[in-house]
Design an enzyme around this catalytic site. Structure first.
Site, PDB file in Angstrom:
ATOM      1  N   PHE A   1      48.003  29.767  27.765  1.00 33.75           N
ATOM      2  CA  PHE A   1      46.836  30.394  28.377  1.00 33.75           C
ATOM      3  C   PHE A   1      46.882  29.693  29.847  1.00 33.75           C
ATOM      4  CE2 PHE A   1      45.852  29.924  23.895  1.00 33.75           C
ATOM      5  CZ  PHE A   1      45.601  31.213  23.561  1.00 33.75           C
ATOM      6  N   ASP A   2      46.108  30.825  30.806  1.00 34.40           N
ATOM      7  CA  ASP A   2      45.958  30.228  32.131  1.00 34.40           C
ATOM      8  C   ASP A   2      44.632  30.185  32.471  1.00 34.40           C
ATOM      9  OD1 ASP A   2      48.336  31.095  32.736  1.00 34.40           O
ATOM     10  OD2 ASP A   2      47.919  33.081  33.396  1.00 34.40           O
ATOM     11  N   VAL A   3      43.562  30.531  31.440  1.00 35.35           N
ATOM     12  CA  VAL A   3      42.182  30.503  31.639  1.00 35.35           C
ATOM     13  C   VAL A   3      41.687  29.973  30.332  1.00 35.35           C
ATOM     14  CG1 VAL A   3      40.072  31.716  32.039  1.00 35.35           C
ATOM     15  CG2 VAL A   3      42.257  32.637  33.430  1.00 35.35           C
TER      16      VAL A   3
END
Lengths: 304, 304
Positions: free
Chosen positions: A22-24
């Site tokens: 995940f990035d967020v």
């Protein structure tokens, strides 16, 4: 057939894989980062770990009494570094929705507010006109003149086109009577969120849903809710932060708000923590409908 | 197959037969005898006609803010002769139910009241101990000390075994927080009545149901309602007046309260009047479920 979530606690390989995916990360706060006024051990370090690995952290709360600035103060007072742009609260979500999505034509675009100053601050920041809210003129008993003037409209503002109900610690009969009459005259019905209860001091107090439910019961209308799990809130968050939903993970303690919010929003993942309202037994129960993709016993287990 | 009610207006033979059929007439008041502060023409004469023919008249109201004595004053001020024993209001019905039917063992038999002085008067008349109600100590904002003391119980009365919710013009967050906590700790949940709205000035204001619904929403529990159409009220009326239900007729303007009350109570008849809330089209609609046995355009049509 129902699946079971993957437990990450104690499994360093799985944790690394999870974080890399995940990035967020969208965080619910109470029950995840802290409980009431008690900061969970390791919260600050876990957020720091994620940020140091380049992850964006966003704090998503249904608390409608606070503006983003108020909520930042709360984060800071708990010792959590953050900035106002990382905060997404239901008062802000409501203001965004009214100003940028509904965009009712003037002059009938004023909002009658049931709620506290946080809502007012966010409406002002989006240039939305409102009445009610914390106005001391409405913090009193109803009078015979009020009945007459509310009924015949002489005490109403003809430009009210929206009733927005959030948590109002100063709710009273006079405000409910005004709100009902605006709805009966065709105002749109919005709620910052509809949580029936507000967790506090290890028990529950009336939540924002306690303010809107008498109006639902009187009018037979359901409000559009702008807090979790409403996808109107997810749309507003995505509209602001422009991330890839597949690379985003919702972290929360309540299955029927946080986890459902992430699942319905088709995020790449959902992570439940067991330090709040929902218990493991809820998703393990036969017929469980809201099941997170992952869980940890406590958020700081992500530190490995 | 659904039947249609018999219209009595203008049919003297049918009117005579109707009146002869019953010994007791139960009257809803607002919308039947008067509307707001406007007495319908012929109300006094119609009641006089029935009484002169030996009929018992009983006034049955869901109004929970008034005691029977208060309500008699209202009748008198409208020019309607009556006495306190003819009046059956939901506050009285609640007091009777608590004192004579529930009979909770002391000491855990105190009532936490959401409501006005009418409820308090009737509870006192039945020797029921209570707190809350019009107590000025609860007419204020909630404080941090309240959260703590309500949560840990130090501000609660251990002897509360019942929460009774009626129409409270002074409802506030603090009272709702107390009521919720008593329910969460096991108190029985009663409501004087659950009408969502209060008709007034040709429109609607929040009714007693607006006070109980946040608690229903928070707890997932339904209160036992003591007003129409609850049969707990019918049982209390019969227990007091000892009449033959087959010789009794309920007269009212609302199908889903008054007429349903009479039908479920297996009274000998129900008479709808068209001077209040419900319209003829409602019982004529396909699938109509609550259909009166008789109707008149207005009550005074019974004078022939």
């Amino acid at each position: 057939m129902a699946y079971l979530p993957k437990r990450l606690t104690g499994d360093q390989a799985a944790i690394n894989e999870f974080i890399d995916k995940f990035d967020v990360f969208l965080f619910d706060c109470d029950g995840v980062l802290w409980s009431g006024d008690h900061l969970f051990e390791g919260t600050v370090e876990t957020l720091e770990l994620l940020r140091s690995r380049g992850k964006k952290t966003i704090f998503v709360t249904n608390n409608s009494t606070k503006s983003r600035a108020d909520y930042l103060k709360k984060l800071t007072s708990m010792g959590i570094p953050g900035n106002v742009d990382e905060i997404f609260a239901s008062a802000y979500s409501s203001a965004i929705y009214i100003a940028r999505i509904m965009k009712l034509p003037a002059p009938k675009n004023k909002v009658f507010v049931l709620g506290e100053s946080g809502i007012e601050t966010e409406l002002r920041s989006e240039g939305v006109e409102f009445i009610g809210g914390t106005d001391p003129a409405l913090r009193r008993d109803i009078t015979p003149e009020d009945y007459k003037g509310i009924a015949d409209g002489s005490l109403l503002d003809d430009n009210v086109g929206i009733v927005l109900a959030g948590l109002d610690f100063h709710i009273n009969y006079l405000k409910l009577a005004h709100a009902y009459q605006y709805l009966a005259r065709g105002a749109k019905f919005l709620a910052t969120n509809t949580d029936s209860t507000l967790p506090s001091n290890h028990t529950f107090f009336p939540g924002a849903g306690s303010i809107s439910i008498p109006l639902i019961n009187m009018t037979g209308q359901q409000p559009l809710a702008l807090g979790k799990p409403s996808q109107a809130m997810m749309d507003a968050i995505e509209g602001k932060f422009h991330f890839d939903r597949k690379k985003a993970c919702m972290v929360g303690d309540r299955l029927n708000t946080d986890i459902q919010f992430g699942i319905e929003g088709k995020l790449g993942g959902t992570l439940a923590v067991l330090t709040g309202v929902s218990k493991k037994s809820e998703w393990e129960a036969p017929g469980a409908e809201v099941i997170p993709a992952y869980y940890v016993d406590k958020l700081s287990d992500l530190r490995g």
